[in-house]
Motif scaffolding. Structure first.
Motif, PDB file in Angstrom:
ATOM      1  N   UNK A 186      14.651  -1.292  -0.250  1.00  0.00           N
ATOM      2  CA  UNK A 186      14.017  -0.851  -1.499  1.00  0.00           C
ATOM      3  C   UNK A 186      13.829   0.661  -1.508  1.00  0.00           C
ATOM      4  N   UNK A 187      13.259   1.198  -0.430  1.00  0.00           N
ATOM      5  CA  UNK A 187      13.032   2.639  -0.385  1.00  0.00           C
ATOM      6  C   UNK A 187      14.340   3.414  -0.372  1.00  0.00           C
ATOM      7  N   UNK A 188      15.352   2.886   0.305  1.00  0.00           N
ATOM      8  CA  UNK A 188      16.645   3.550   0.283  1.00  0.00           C
ATOM      9  C   UNK A 188      17.283   3.535  -1.091  1.00  0.00           C
ATOM     10  N   UNK A 189      17.006   2.489  -1.873  1.00  0.00           N
ATOM     11  CA  UNK A 189      17.579   2.388  -3.215  1.00  0.00           C
ATOM     12  C   UNK A 189      16.892   3.316  -4.201  1.00  0.00           C
ATOM     13  N   UNK A 190      15.563   3.261  -4.244  1.00  0.00           N
ATOM     14  CA  UNK A 190      14.841   3.914  -5.332  1.00  0.00           C
ATOM     15  C   UNK A 190      14.233   5.263  -4.958  1.00  0.00           C
ATOM     16  N   UNK A 191      13.998   5.526  -3.673  1.00  0.00           N
ATOM     17  CA  UNK A 191      13.498   6.849  -3.304  1.00  0.00           C
ATOM     18  C   UNK A 191      14.526   7.922  -3.649  1.00  0.00           C
TER      19      UNK A 191
ATOM     20  N   UNK B 226       0.824  -1.203   0.000  1.00  0.00           N
ATOM     21  CA  UNK B 226       0.000   0.000   0.000  1.00  0.00           C
ATOM     22  C   UNK B 226       0.861   1.257   0.000  1.00  0.00           C
ATOM     23  N   UNK B 227       1.907   1.270   0.812  1.00  0.00           N
ATOM     24  CA  UNK B 227       2.770   2.459   0.902  1.00  0.00           C
ATOM     25  C   UNK B 227       3.533   2.675  -0.404  1.00  0.00           C
ATOM     26  N   UNK B 228       4.178   1.624  -0.887  1.00  0.00           N
ATOM     27  CA  UNK B 228       5.035   1.768  -2.071  1.00  0.00           C
ATOM     28  C   UNK B 228       4.208   2.018  -3.326  1.00  0.00           C
ATOM     29  N   UNK B 229       3.097   1.305  -3.476  1.00  0.00           N
ATOM     30  CA  UNK B 229       2.307   1.453  -4.698  1.00  0.00           C
ATOM     31  C   UNK B 229       1.651   2.832  -4.777  1.00  0.00           C
TER      32      UNK B 229
ATOM     33  N   UNK C  16      10.135   1.148 -10.744  1.00  0.00           N
ATOM     34  CA  UNK C  16      10.333   0.152  -9.698  1.00  0.00           C
ATOM     35  C   UNK C  16       9.308   0.293  -8.579  1.00  0.00           C
ATOM     36  N   UNK C  17       8.913   1.523  -8.262  1.00  0.00           N
ATOM     37  CA  UNK C  17       7.881   1.700  -7.240  1.00  0.00           C
ATOM     38  C   UNK C  17       6.562   1.086  -7.686  1.00  0.00           C
TER      39      UNK C  17
ATOM     40  N   UNK D   5       7.472  -3.147  -8.357  1.00  0.00           N
ATOM     41  CA  UNK D   5       7.751  -3.875  -7.118  1.00  0.00           C
ATOM     42  C   UNK D   5       6.597  -3.709  -6.132  1.00  0.00           C
ATOM     43  N   UNK D   6       6.086  -2.468  -5.996  1.00  0.00           N
ATOM     44  CA  UNK D   6       4.955  -2.257  -5.102  1.00  0.00           C
ATOM     45  C   UNK D   6       3.693  -2.916  -5.598  1.00  0.00           C
ATOM     46  N   UNK D   7       3.469  -2.876  -6.915  1.00  0.00           N
ATOM     47  CA  UNK D   7       2.228  -3.400  -7.461  1.00  0.00           C
ATOM     48  C   UNK D   7       2.233  -4.877  -7.764  1.00  0.00           C
TER      49      UNK D   7
END
Length: 308
Positions: A178-183, A102-105, A135-136, A139-141
């Motif tokens: 993941x968030x550290x990589x792509x954010x 939910x957060x990432x998507x 990727x968000x 990977x999120x979806x």
């Protein structure tokens, strides 16, 4: 992307009611939103080609379609959130991955609306911003709901429970990595970092951000390795699962764990979407043959048939 999101939406819509302990809010709206998402997705793929010189009319049409698809997607998200809000969520292992989804998507959807705007798309095309968005969304979806579904149905398949310790370590390392990589890539993209480039001159303003992103990718890899280790050890060292360990509502959990070769001994009459909640005694009565097709007197397979 929307093709792989639709099965993930089905997984999420199945799991959230189970761990919220209540039927999904607005079931009809979810079905409608999934159908509309599939329909609109056929008419927005050109948003990947805004910079190739297509006519302005085509740009306007596909830009509008790319923003419009956010509406049925948002309907599903609000239905899932309302179900959690009105229920009593239990943060079991599959639910952790659903919350991560939910957060990432949602974050990926917000940057998707940004990329649907043609002037902004021109500025960040072929940069790290697009890599981060992709990727968000992917990977999120897809990845997070897939892992949630694997953890959810794994006891039914193997008769054993996954490790809460390994599973939680795997989730948090993957989520944070993941968030550290792509954010960070959203920022490097706005600073002009092109995609598909592995070497560049120093002093461009990207060095420290790419270093942090690379370090986070190792954390994410460790998390995924932890999940794979959990799956590998599960079949030998996992604790035996009790019947219907998640208190699920759907009929597959009325089966034995792992399922027998003949599946169900007898077939009950099902009139609701939550048969095990409406009749918790159903697994026992089915196993005792108290329902239809319990005996095949002629020694051949029987099944239900339907006519109009």
């Amino acid at each position: 992307m929307y093709i792989i999101f639709l099965p993930a939406a089905g997984i999420v819509s199945t799991l959230i009611p189970v761990f919220a302990g209540r039927p999904i809010v607005g079931y009809g709206w979810v079905v409608f939103a999934i159908a509309v998402t599939g329909f609109i997705s056929f008419g927005l793929w050109v948003h990947h080609m805004f910079t190739v010189g297509i006519p302005q009319l085509a740009q306007a049409f596909f830009s509008a379609a790319s923003m419009l698809v956010a509406v049925p997607t948002a309907i599903q998200v609000f239905v899932w959130l309302a179900t959690l809000w009105l229920g009593k969520p239990k943060m079991k292992l599959p639910m952790l991955w659903i919350m991560g989804f939910l957060i990432i998507f949602v974050c990926g959807g917000l940057t998707g609306v940004m990329l649907a705007l043609v002037p902004f798309n021109w500025q960040v095309h072929d940069t790290h911003f697009v890599v981060a968005h992709m990727h968000y969304v992917l990977v999120g979806g897809m990845f997070f709901p897939l892992i949630a579904g694997l953890y959810y149905w794994l006891p039914l398949f193997s008769g054993r429970m996954p490790s809460e310790t390994l599973g939680k370590w795997g989730f948090w390392l993957t989520f944070l990595g993941f968030n550290g990589t792509f954010l960070i890539m959203h920022w490097t993209g706005l600073l002009g970092m092109p995609r598909r480039v592995y070497s560049y001159e120093t002093g461009m303003g990207w060095d420290i951000f790419n270093l942090l992103s690379s370090m986070s990718s190792f954390i994410m890899s460790a998390g995924i390795a932890m999940v794979l280790l959990d799956f590998a050890l599960h079949f030998r060292f996992g604790k035996p699962a009790k019947h219907n360990p998640w208190n699920a509502d759907t009929l597959e959990w009325a089966n034995s764990m792992p399922p027998s070769a003949y599946n169900f001994v007898s077939l009950p009459k099902i009139e609701t979407r939550h048969p095990l909640w409406d009749n918790p005694d159903l697994p026992r009565t089915m196993a005792e043959g108290q329902h239809s097709l319990a005996v095949a007197t002629h020694g051949r397979r029987e099944m239900w048939a339907a006519t109009r």
